[in-house]
Design an enzyme around this catalytic site. Structure first.
Site, PDB file in Angstrom:
ATOM      1  N   GLY A   1       0.794  -1.227   0.000  1.00 38.44           N
ATOM      2  CA  GLY A   1       0.000   0.000   0.000  1.00 38.44           C
ATOM      3  C   GLY A   1       0.823   1.272   0.000  1.00 38.44           C
ATOM      4  O   GLY A   1       1.957   1.300  -0.464  1.00 38.44           O
TER       5      GLY A   1
ATOM      6  N   THR B   1       6.690  -8.909  16.015  1.00 36.98           N
ATOM      7  CA  THR B   1       7.188  -9.696  14.891  1.00 36.98           C
ATOM      8  C   THR B   1       7.569 -11.081  15.384  1.00 36.98           C
ATOM      9  O   THR B   1       8.131 -11.207  16.480  1.00 36.98           O
ATOM     10  CB  THR B   1       8.416  -9.068  14.193  1.00 36.98           C
ATOM     11  OG1 THR B   1       9.000 -10.043  13.326  1.00 36.98           O
ATOM     12  CG2 THR B   1       9.475  -8.585  15.156  1.00 36.98           C
TER      13      THR B   1
ATOM     14  N   ASP C   1       9.840 -12.618  14.111  1.00 36.73           N
ATOM     15  CA  ASP C   1      11.276 -12.746  13.846  1.00 36.73           C
ATOM     16  C   ASP C   1      12.138 -12.374  15.066  1.00 36.73           C
ATOM     17  O   ASP C   1      13.308 -12.736  15.122  1.00 36.73           O
ATOM     18  CB  ASP C   1      11.690 -11.850  12.669  1.00 36.73           C
ATOM     19  CG  ASP C   1      10.887 -12.141  11.420  1.00 36.73           C
ATOM     20  OD1 ASP C   1      10.438 -13.297  11.272  1.00 36.73           O
ATOM     21  OD2 ASP C   1      10.702 -11.223  10.600  1.00 36.73           O
TER      22      ASP C   1
ATOM     23  N   ARG D   1      15.851 -41.292   7.739  1.00 37.26           N
ATOM     24  CA  ARG D   1      16.067 -40.224   6.758  1.00 37.26           C
ATOM     25  C   ARG D   1      16.715 -38.988   7.377  1.00 37.26           C
ATOM     26  O   ARG D   1      16.721 -38.811   8.596  1.00 37.26           O
ATOM     27  CB  ARG D   1      14.715 -39.765   6.187  1.00 37.26           C
ATOM     28  CG  ARG D   1      14.151 -40.714   5.165  1.00 37.26           C
ATOM     29  CD  ARG D   1      12.755 -40.280   4.753  1.00 37.26           C
ATOM     30  NE  ARG D   1      12.286 -41.085   3.646  1.00 37.26           N
ATOM     31  CZ  ARG D   1      11.015 -41.204   3.286  1.00 37.26           C
ATOM     32  NH1 ARG D   1      10.077 -40.561   3.958  1.00 37.26           N
ATOM     33  NH2 ARG D   1      10.682 -41.936   2.261  1.00 37.26           N
TER      34      ARG D   1
ATOM     35  N   MET E   1      10.962 -19.511   9.162  1.00 38.23           N
ATOM     36  CA  MET E   1      11.006 -18.072   8.851  1.00 38.23           C
ATOM     37  C   MET E   1      12.040 -17.340   9.716  1.00 38.23           C
ATOM     38  O   MET E   1      12.794 -17.963  10.454  1.00 38.23           O
ATOM     39  CB  MET E   1       9.629 -17.459   9.062  1.00 38.23           C
ATOM     40  CG  MET E   1       8.656 -17.744   7.945  1.00 38.23           C
ATOM     41  SD  MET E   1       7.096 -16.885   8.239  1.00 38.23           S
ATOM     42  CE  MET E   1       6.303 -17.095   6.647  1.00 38.23           C
ATOM     43  N   GLY E   2      12.009 -16.010   9.654  1.00 38.87           N
ATOM     44  CA  GLY E   2      12.911 -15.213  10.491  1.00 38.87           C
ATOM     45  C   GLY E   2      13.612 -14.083   9.751  1.00 38.87           C
ATOM     46  O   GLY E   2      14.413 -13.359  10.334  1.00 38.87           O
ATOM     47  N   ARG E   3      13.352 -13.983   8.444  1.00 41.91           N
ATOM     48  CA  ARG E   3      14.030 -12.972   7.609  1.00 41.91           C
ATOM     49  C   ARG E   3      15.548 -13.009   7.818  1.00 41.91           C
ATOM     50  O   ARG E   3      16.152 -14.049   7.672  1.00 41.91           O
ATOM     51  CB  ARG E   3      13.475 -11.567   7.893  1.00 41.91           C
ATOM     52  CG  ARG E   3      12.122 -11.348   7.303  1.00 41.91           C
ATOM     53  CD  ARG E   3      11.855  -9.890   7.076  1.00 41.91           C
ATOM     54  NE  ARG E   3      11.961  -9.118   8.315  1.00 41.91           N
ATOM     55  CZ  ARG E   3      11.983  -7.817   8.374  1.00 41.91           C
ATOM     56  NH1 ARG E   3      11.912  -7.113   7.273  1.00 41.91           N
ATOM     57  NH2 ARG E   3      12.075  -7.193   9.527  1.00 41.91           N
TER      58      ARG E   3
ATOM     59  N   ARG F   1       2.996 -18.287  11.610  1.00 42.46           N
ATOM     60  CA  ARG F   1       2.377 -16.996  11.945  1.00 42.46           C
ATOM     61  C   ARG F   1       0.933 -17.144  12.406  1.00 42.46           C
ATOM     62  O   ARG F   1       0.344 -16.193  12.927  1.00 42.46           O
ATOM     63  CB  ARG F   1       2.411 -16.092  10.713  1.00 42.46           C
ATOM     64  CG  ARG F   1       3.778 -15.574  10.351  1.00 42.46           C
ATOM     65  CD  ARG F   1       3.790 -14.071  10.227  1.00 42.46           C
ATOM     66  NE  ARG F   1       2.814 -13.545   9.316  1.00 42.46           N
ATOM     67  CZ  ARG F   1       3.091 -13.096   8.096  1.00 42.46           C
ATOM     68  NH1 ARG F   1       4.331 -13.128   7.637  1.00 42.46           N
ATOM     69  NH2 ARG F   1       2.147 -12.590   7.345  1.00 42.46           N
TER      70      ARG F   1
HETATM   71  O1  F6P Z   1       8.536 -10.714   9.271  1.00 38.59           O
HETATM   72  C1  F6P Z   1       7.685 -11.778   9.487  1.00 38.59           C
HETATM   73  C2  F6P Z   1       7.731 -12.759   8.334  1.00 38.59           C
HETATM   74  O2  F6P Z   1       6.875 -13.830   8.652  1.00 38.59           O
HETATM   75  C3  F6P Z   1       9.116 -13.244   7.978  1.00 38.59           C
HETATM   76  O3  F6P Z   1       9.616 -14.209   8.862  1.00 38.59           O
HETATM   77  C4  F6P Z   1       8.894 -13.720   6.567  1.00 38.59           C
HETATM   78  O4  F6P Z   1      10.092 -13.652   5.823  1.00 38.59           O
HETATM   79  C5  F6P Z   1       7.894 -12.726   6.039  1.00 38.59           C
HETATM   80  O5  F6P Z   1       7.251 -12.147   7.148  1.00 38.59           O
HETATM   81  C6  F6P Z   1       6.865 -13.318   5.115  1.00 38.59           C
HETATM   82  O6  F6P Z   1       6.056 -12.287   4.648  1.00 38.59           O
HETATM   83  P1  F6P Z   1       4.717 -12.527   3.833  1.00 38.59           P
HETATM   84  O7  F6P Z   1       3.646 -12.878   4.804  1.00 38.59           O
HETATM   85  O8  F6P Z   1       4.473 -11.231   3.169  1.00 38.59           O
HETATM   86  O9  F6P Z   1       4.972 -13.652   2.866  1.00 38.59           O
END
Ligand code: F6P
Length: 358
Positions: free
Chosen positions: A76, A138, A140, A175, A182-184, A285
């Site tokens: 946005g 967040t 992250d 295996r 996630m975590g950026r 999330r």
């Molecule tokens: O910043 C939170 C996060 O879930 C990150 O860990 C991940 O890289 C990103 O957002 C994913 O974003 P989106 O929901 O836009 O795919």
């Protein structure tokens, strides 16, 4: 007349947002303030304003709900950070529109519940004269100015649950199992989730990995009779020689992802072991917040309203030394909080035979 304040949730959602909204509403009521929930993140601030009146009944029974009853967006008119953190100014025209909404709706203050990018937008609004209070969120856990953000504990719980499930199937088939989380640009989710989930290898952005070393760990474990090897890979992890893996690139914005597949493929090629890859994605999330996140979200919400009551604007609520306090927003958005490669928890992980692939 009751002062009107607004609260918005913006950027990626995370468990615990509704606990904040509920606490803001209750605390504001005690201070004699009226609360308007601003819908769809910052977009709801564009004239004529998209608000939802929040009171006890509108916020009853939402504590345990994931997501946000107010809606959110990371797109946005208000994007102040792109990519890994390059700043982009919000146009003055957009800021004027927000001011117009403040004036027409008679808003006394605005609480922004957001991450690094959203708080950068908030800072710009504050620098343009708007009374802003920030609340960090967040999964992250990568904001420098707070020891923890809500959402993180719930994400880690999701990783641990996934690890427990993957462990049994991996062991049954002897295996290697690779789990991408996630975590950026920060490895906190992988580190905590991996440690609690019994990972043998954890790959994080802060410690570039070498696939030969990762494969050697798998071979060694095989030699000693291990029935499985569990590898947790942060989406932002990268090899010693090479960059991060990008999933999609759209309009200057990208999503991290894909490193799990690469790591899984290379382990299989180098060791001959059957390897499977699981990308946990947005499951991390969603869903109900943990008790820790409900409490943290509630305490952050209470403190945000206290700051408004004390006219302390341009501040972000923060957690330090087991107390809720506040810091200037500009301190919070200056630097990402990454895992220090030599920190105690990394050393403890190494001591408990977790390899970081380095
Ligand atoms: O910043 C939170 C996060 O879930 C990150 O860990 C991940 O890289 C990103 O957002 C994913 O974003 P989106 O929901 O836009 O795919």
């Amino acid at each position: 007349m009751r002062k009107k304040i607004s609260v918005l949730t913006t950027g990626g959602d995370c468990p615990g947002l509704n606990a904040v909204v509920r606490a803001v509403t209750r605390t504001a009521d005690r201070y004699g303030m009226e609360v308007l929930g601003c819908c769809e993140g910052f977009e709801g601030l564009l004239p004529p304003g998209n608000f939802l009146s929040l009171d006890r009944s509108a916020t009853a029974g939402i504590m345990h709900l994931g997501g946000t009853i107010l809606g959110t967006t990371n797109k946005g008119h208000f994007i102040a950070k792109i990519g890994a953190g390059d700043k982009a100014a919000i146009p003055q025209e957009t800021i004027q529109k927000v001011r117009q909404t403040f004036d027409t709706c008679g808003l006394h203050a605005l609480i922004i519940v957001g991450g690094d990018g959203s708080l950068t937008t908030g800072l710009q609004l504050f620098e343009n004269g708007m009374p802003i209070v920030g609340v960090p969120k967040t999964i992250d856990n990568d904001l420098e100015a707070t020891a923890i953000t809500f959402g993180f504990d719930s994400a880690v719980a999701c990783v641990v649950d996934a690890m427990d499930r993957l462990h049994t199937t991996a062991t049954s088939h002897r295996r290697v199992m690779v789990l991408e989380v996630m975590g950026r640009h920060a490895g906190w989710i992988a580190l905590y989730g991996g440690m609690a989930g019994g990972a043998d290898v954890i790959l994080i952005p802060e410690i570039p990995f070498d696939l030969d070393r990762v494969s050697e760990t798998v071979r060694q474990r095989d030699k000693f009779g291990a029935k499985s090897t569990m590898v947790v890979v942060a989406e932002g992890a990268r090899p010693k020689q090479g960059g991060q893996y990008l999933h999609t690139v759209m309009g200057g914005e990208y999503r991290l992802g894909g490193v799990g597949e690469v790591v899984g493929h290379e382990i299989a090629n180098r060791t001959g072991k059957e390897t499977r890859v699981c990308v946990l994605g947005h499951l991390q999330r969603g869903g109900a917040p943990t008790a820790v996140d409900r409490i943290l979200g509630t305490r952050f919400g209470v403190h945000a309203v206290k700051l408004i009551h004390e006219n302390k604007f341009g501040m972000m609520v923060s957690y330090a030394d087991d107390c809720i306090t506040e810091v200037p927003i500009n301190e919070a958005v200056n630097k990402l909080r990454q895992v220090p490669p030599d920190c105690q928890i990394v050393q403890d992980a190494r001591a408990s035979e977790i390899s970081f692939g380095d």
